[in-house]
Design an enzyme around this catalytic site. Structure first.
Site, PDB file in Angstrom:
ATOM      1  N   HIS A  43       0.827  -1.209   0.000  1.00 42.73           N
ATOM      2  CA  HIS A  43       0.000   0.000   0.000  1.00 42.73           C
ATOM      3  C   HIS A  43       0.860   1.257   0.000  1.00 42.73           C
ATOM      4  CE1 HIS A  43      -2.756  -2.962   2.103  1.00 42.73           C
ATOM      5  NE2 HIS A  43      -3.497  -2.568   1.089  1.00 42.73           N
ATOM      6  N   GLN A  68      -0.647  -4.441  -8.875  1.00 40.99           N
ATOM      7  CA  GLN A  68      -0.738  -5.530  -9.848  1.00 40.99           C
ATOM      8  C   GLN A  68      -1.137  -6.849  -9.193  1.00 40.99           C
ATOM      9  OE1 GLN A  68       2.756  -6.259 -12.409  1.00 40.99           O
ATOM     10  NE2 GLN A  68       2.247  -8.435 -12.202  1.00 40.99           N
ATOM     11  N   ASP A 128      -3.551  -7.615  -7.447  1.00 41.35           N
ATOM     12  CA  ASP A 128      -4.972  -7.809  -7.726  1.00 41.35           C
ATOM     13  C   ASP A 128      -5.227  -7.525  -9.206  1.00 41.35           C
ATOM     14  OD1 ASP A 128      -5.809  -8.355  -4.966  1.00 41.35           O
ATOM     15  OD2 ASP A 128      -5.204  -6.283  -4.617  1.00 41.35           O
ATOM     16  N   ARG A 140      -3.724 -10.574   4.143  1.00 41.53           N
ATOM     17  CA  ARG A 140      -4.087 -11.914   4.599  1.00 41.53           C
ATOM     18  C   ARG A 140      -2.869 -12.738   5.027  1.00 41.53           C
ATOM     19  NH1 ARG A 140      -9.480 -12.897   3.267  1.00 41.53           N
ATOM     20  NH2 ARG A 140     -10.344 -11.386   1.781  1.00 41.53           N
TER      21      ARG A 140
END
Length: 302
Positions: free
Chosen positions: A45, A167, A169, A206
């Site tokens: 992020h 990228q 996702d 995750r």
């Protein structure tokens, strides 16, 4: 001012606050780069925010766990919500760049309410048909409807010149690129390369769910993709050979593969070989109860 605001990062919670800020940016002649997130920020992020800071005068990140992206059986309640530590992670960037955060409530984003049961949802939603049904859409048919809807809302609230996505996702990037074109959003969408750990595992919120043993085995999928890229660089373009390279490496560590696909970068339809247009090699796998995804671009760049 929000209780989460700091000396360097201002946090907004309402649409009205963001629009007032955006109007001020326009008056000052500042360009705005936007990074939509669901929080639990990591280096991936921050790479998006850094790219936005390089390209634009001001940066705004949204931090919102979007219920419309989750099905009733998925982990909405367990998804990490770490706003205070997220703000702290943004502080180094905010010391040199004008950076703000939009952290709305569910009621602010969905005034008519929202349930994860799609059959009970009421209100306005956005769908990108065709692309959304491919790949991840096979096991998560609700997901990209939720993504397209919330990103459309955020685009209309923030009105950025540029928006930045990772990228990792890749299907999300393809869906949103199509949506921007179809809906005539005056926004340039930038895809930033996946940020990885030293072992090659793509950074993901995750990953925190992985045990130490799972974390050691998980990078096998990336190693398989690297072998597939080596094959392509040596002249191999057939789908079966490229997918087999990934599957073999993943099997060596006992990864529970859901799918591996070689896809057309525009339609996401499965292809028999890499053409001059390039291809996306992607997949999903499980480590215990944790589901991970990854991809690599072959013969093209966004």
């Amino acid at each position: 001012m929000s209780e989460y605001s700091t000396e360097y990062v201002t946090v907004f919670h309402t649409v009205g606050e963001v629009r007032a800020w955006r109007s001020k940016q326009q008056q000052q002649g500042n360009t705005v780069g936007f990074v939509p997130t669901m929080g639990a920020l990591h280096a991936g992020h921050l790479a998006l925010a850094t790219a936005a800071a390089r390209a634009c005068s001001s940066v705004i990140l949204s931090i919102f766990v979007n219920p419309a992206q989750f099905a009733p059986h998925e982990d909405l309640a367990q998804y990490p919500r770490t706003l205070r530590s997220d703000i702290e992670k943004l502080t180094p960037l905010a010391q040199t760049t004008h950076c703000v955060v939009f952290a709305p409530s569910v009621a602010e984003m969905y005034p008519r309410g929202i349930t994860t049961d799609r059959t009970q949802q009421r209100g306005t939603f956005v769908e990108v048909l065709g692309l959304s049904e491919m790949l991840e859409g096979g096991s998560r048919p609700h997901f990209f409807r939720g993504v397209a809807t919330v990103v459309s809302k955020l685009f209309l609230i923030v009105m950025p010149e540029m928006a930045f996505f990772g990228q990792k996702d890749v299907q999300q990037c393809c869906v949103l690129r199509a949506m921007v074109g179809d809906m005539h959003f005056p926004i340039k969408l930038e895809v930033v390369p996946t940020v990885r750990g030293e072992d090659g595992l793509a950074l993901s919120s995750r990953n925190v769910y992985l045990t130490e043993e799972q974390r050691k085995r998980a990078p096998a999928f990336y190693r398989g993709m690297c072998k597939a890229r080596e094959l392509f660089d040596s002249g191999v373009v057939g789908r079966d050979a490229l997918i087999t390279a990934v599957a073999a490496e993943a099997a060596s560590e006992g990864l529970e593969i859901e799918y591996i696909r070689l896809s057309d970068p525009d339609t996401l339809e499965e292809v028999d070989s890499v053409t001059s247009a390039g291809a996306i090699l992607s997949g999903a796998w499980r480590m215990g109860t944790t589901r991970l995804i990854d991809n690599t671009l072959i013969g093209f760049e966004f």
